[in-house]
Scaffold this active site. Structure first.
Site, short mmCIF file in Angstrom:
data_model
loop_
_atom_site.label_atom_id
_atom_site.label_comp_id
_atom_site.label_asym_id
_atom_site.label_seq_id
_atom_site.Cartn_x
_atom_site.Cartn_y
_atom_site.Cartn_z
CE LYS A 1 0.94 -3.65 -21.17
NZ LYS A 1 2.29 -3.14 -21.46
CG ASP B 1 3.63 -6.43 -21.11
OD1 ASP B 1 4.23 -5.35 -21.02
OD2 ASP B 1 3.37 -7.13 -20.12
P1 NDP Z 1 8.89 -11.62 -21.27
O1 NDP Z 1 7.68 -12.50 -21.22
O2 NDP Z 1 9.72 -11.63 -22.49
O3 NDP Z 1 9.84 -11.96 -20.03
C1 NDP Z 1 9.39 -11.83 -18.73
C2 NDP Z 1 10.51 -12.22 -17.79
O4 NDP Z 1 10.12 -11.89 -16.47
C3 NDP Z 1 10.79 -13.72 -17.78
O5 NDP Z 1 12.12 -13.93 -17.47
C4 NDP Z 1 9.88 -14.22 -16.67
O6 NDP Z 1 10.33 -15.42 -16.05
C5 NDP Z 1 9.96 -13.07 -15.68
N1 NDP Z 1 8.70 -12.99 -14.94
C6 NDP Z 1 7.46 -12.76 -15.44
N2 NDP Z 1 6.53 -12.79 -14.48
C7 NDP Z 1 7.21 -13.05 -13.35
C8 NDP Z 1 6.81 -13.20 -12.00
N3 NDP Z 1 5.52 -13.09 -11.64
N4 NDP Z 1 7.78 -13.44 -11.08
C9 NDP Z 1 9.08 -13.54 -11.44
N5 NDP Z 1 9.51 -13.41 -12.72
C10 NDP Z 1 8.60 -13.16 -13.64
O7 NDP Z 1 8.35 -10.15 -20.93
P2 NDP Z 1 9.02 -8.74 -21.26
O8 NDP Z 1 10.50 -8.86 -21.13
O9 NDP Z 1 8.43 -8.23 -22.51
O10 NDP Z 1 8.43 -7.83 -20.08
C11 NDP Z 1 9.10 -7.68 -18.83
C12 NDP Z 1 8.60 -6.43 -18.13
O11 NDP Z 1 8.86 -5.29 -18.95
C13 NDP Z 1 7.10 -6.37 -17.84
O12 NDP Z 1 6.89 -5.65 -16.64
C14 NDP Z 1 6.56 -5.57 -19.00
O13 NDP Z 1 5.32 -4.96 -18.69
C15 NDP Z 1 7.67 -4.55 -19.16
N6 NDP Z 1 7.73 -3.88 -20.45
C16 NDP Z 1 7.83 -4.61 -21.61
C17 NDP Z 1 7.91 -3.95 -22.82
C18 NDP Z 1 8.18 -4.68 -24.10
O14 NDP Z 1 8.41 -4.00 -25.11
N7 NDP Z 1 8.19 -5.98 -24.13
C19 NDP Z 1 7.78 -2.48 -22.91
C20 NDP Z 1 7.77 -1.81 -21.62
C21 NDP Z 1 7.71 -2.52 -20.46
P3 NDP Z 1 9.51 -16.79 -16.34
O15 NDP Z 1 9.84 -17.14 -17.75
O16 NDP Z 1 10.03 -17.74 -15.33
O17 NDP Z 1 8.06 -16.45 -16.15
#
Ligand code: NDP
Length: 447
Positions: A128, A168
């Site tokens: 990662k 991510d």
């Molecule tokens: P994105 O950047 O596309 O979206 C993240 C979302 O989560 C946004 O809506 C963001 O809101 C919110 N968010 C992020 N940080 C915080 C925080 N500290 N508090 C509250 N809301 C938060 O990321 P992904 O959708 O790709 O990833 C989301 C989760 O899924 C993560 O845990 C990631 O590790 C996991 N994941 C992702 C994969 C992938 O293929 N993308 C694979 C497996 C797991 P805002 O815009 O306001 O920050």
């Protein structure tokens, strides 16, 4: 020494060697607690300091990322790549760009990734990376300059047989494009297999964008099926509104459920008619705007500022934003409001106390390393297509994803059953994954 004492000792070593890295400690603790029955039954899984070796990354890379903003001001960020374990294949795992990124976050994500990848049954190790860079409010050109600077260092460490990053939080198709462009320019190699999550025109795979969210919805549906039920007709709440959340919502709707609320870090949208996925994609993927603008186009919906989405009653919850977003308090609220299934789209979104409350409350709890493994599994399929210069149809790729998610679900349940903990997906996932990684490591000798 009894097994649980040996595992406690390993955990103490991890605490001492990695001070202040709370998220990493949390992830290690959960795995060590889960594997105790397996190590007790098969002592070889504690031989040759295998538990301690799994907790120590094979390689930790930390580097400076200097870049210039649109006003000519210079910024210095920190870049990370945690090459955690390559017993099963090249290091594989995403890059996160978020101001909260530090060593403890990258290590927890890398550690989780080892087991998630093992669970898919595909030949991928765990890694990662990321940076404490905050992409919010940055122009397209600033994002490009940052990605180019990041890759200028990272390129020395990655390769299709070595380490294959993906996206991510804060890293989606646009960022992967800029990263791949810089990799190609520096190395003079069109090595598509070096990154996954690419656009289709550069060797990306169908369904990779959708895979994590779709996979989580499939997993939730399998959890319900194991209880003689399905997502059809269920009220669902999803946290986040990024890549994982958007496609989890889309697939829940396709499977007949209704997602009534989703969120971002500022608040949540409540749409009793069901979240409009087309509108959500337009806001997040095209306009890159805030979630609060949803109500401008959907006046029947409500935007609730500064509150947690978990206060919305639901039967199924899919936390898909970030780590530790469900503490004991939110878990208690979900149980009291009648939630019966939790499938984690994010990595470690539930604290240990939250997990206990769900499990004690009879909620079926699917941990992220199983429920969200569809993303990395489809990345492995992208690597397979890149290696054979092939590209598969959307339908075929989606069928493969669904089959992989079914396989992970049944592997978790079967393993939990085998070790006398029926229905415990956390134990099932951790034991099935740990034993696969440990077998691979033991066979390679002391390396
Ligand atoms: P994105 O950047 O596309 O979206 C993240 C979302 O989560 C946004 O809506 C963001 O809101 C919110 N968010 C992020 N940080 C915080 C925080 N500290 N508090 C509250 N809301 C938060 O990321 P992904 O959708 O790709 O990833 C989301 C989760 O899924 C993560 O845990 C990631 O590790 C996991 N994941 C992702 C994969 C992938 O293929 N993308 C694979 C497996 C797991 P805002 O815009 O306001 O920050």
């Amino acid at each position: 020494m009894p097994i649980h004492e040996r595992l406690e000792q390993v955990y103490s070593e991890v605490l001492a060697r990695n001070p202040g890295e709370d998220e990493f400690h949390q992830a290690v603790r959960e795995v060590l607690e889960s594997i105790s029955p397996a190590v007790g039954k098969h002592p070889q899984y504690a031989d040759a300091k295998i538990v301690s070796r799994i907790c120590e990354p094979e390689r930790q890379i930390i580097f400076r990322v200097p870049w210039e903003d649109d006003n000519g001001e210079i910024h210095i960020n920190r870049g990370f790549r945690m090459e955690f374990n390559s017993a099963l294949g090249p290091y594989k795992g995403g890059l996160r760009f978020h101001p909260s990124v530090y060593l403890g976050i990258v290590k927890f994500l890398g550690f989780e990734q080892i087991f998630k990848n093992a669970l898919t049954g595909l030949p991928i190790g765990g890694g990662k990376g990321g940076s404490d860079f905050d992409p919010k409010g940055r122009s397209d050109r600033e994002i490009m300059r940052f990605c180019q600077s990041f890759m200028t260092e990272l390129h020395r460490h990655i390769g299709e047989y070595t380490d294959v990053p993906a996206g991510d939080i804060g890293v989606g198709g646009r960022e992967i494009g800029y990263l791949f462009g810089q990799f190609k320019r520096i190395t003079n190699r069109y090595e598509s297999g070096v990154l996954t999550g690419k656009s289709l025109i550069h060797g990306g795979a169908q369904v990779r964008t959708e895979a994590t969210g779709y996979g989580t919805a499939y997993f939730a549906n399998e959890m319900l099926a194991a209880r003689g039920d399905s997502l059809a007709g269920k009220t669902v709440v999803v946290s986040g509104s990024g890549n994982v959340a958007v496609y989890a919502i889309e697939k829940v709707h396709q499977l007949g459920g209704r997602v009534v609320a989703c969120s971002d870090s500022a608040g949540y949208v409540l749409d009793p008619k069901g979240i409009d996925v087309g509108l959500l994609k337009e806001i997040k993927e095209v306009r890159r705007a805030r979630l609060s603008t949803y109500v401008d186009a959907a006046s029947h919906a409500e935007y609730v500022d500064g509150r947690q989405v978990w206060e919305v009653p639901c039967e199924v919850a899919m936390p898909s934003a970030t780590q530790n977003e469900i503490t004991g308090k939110e878990a208690r609220l979900l149980v009291d409001n009648g939630c019966t299934v939790v499938a984690e789209g994010a990595n470690m979104p539930t604290t240990p106390e939250g997990v206990r409350i769900f499990q004690d409350g009879g909620v079926a709890f699917g941990p992220g390393k199983a429920a969200n493994a569809g993303g990395v599994a489809t990345s492995a399929l992208e690597m397979q297509q890149n290696a054979s210069r092939d590209s598969w149809s959307f339908e075929y790729s989606e069928d493969r994803l669904e089959e992989i998610m079914r396989g992970i679900h049944s592997r978790c349940l079967r393993t939990a059953e085998e070790y006398g903990m029926p229905g415990d997906y956390v134990a099932g996932a951790n034991i099935a994954a740990y034993t696969r990684v440990a077998d691979a490591m033991l066979a390679l000798g002391l390396i």
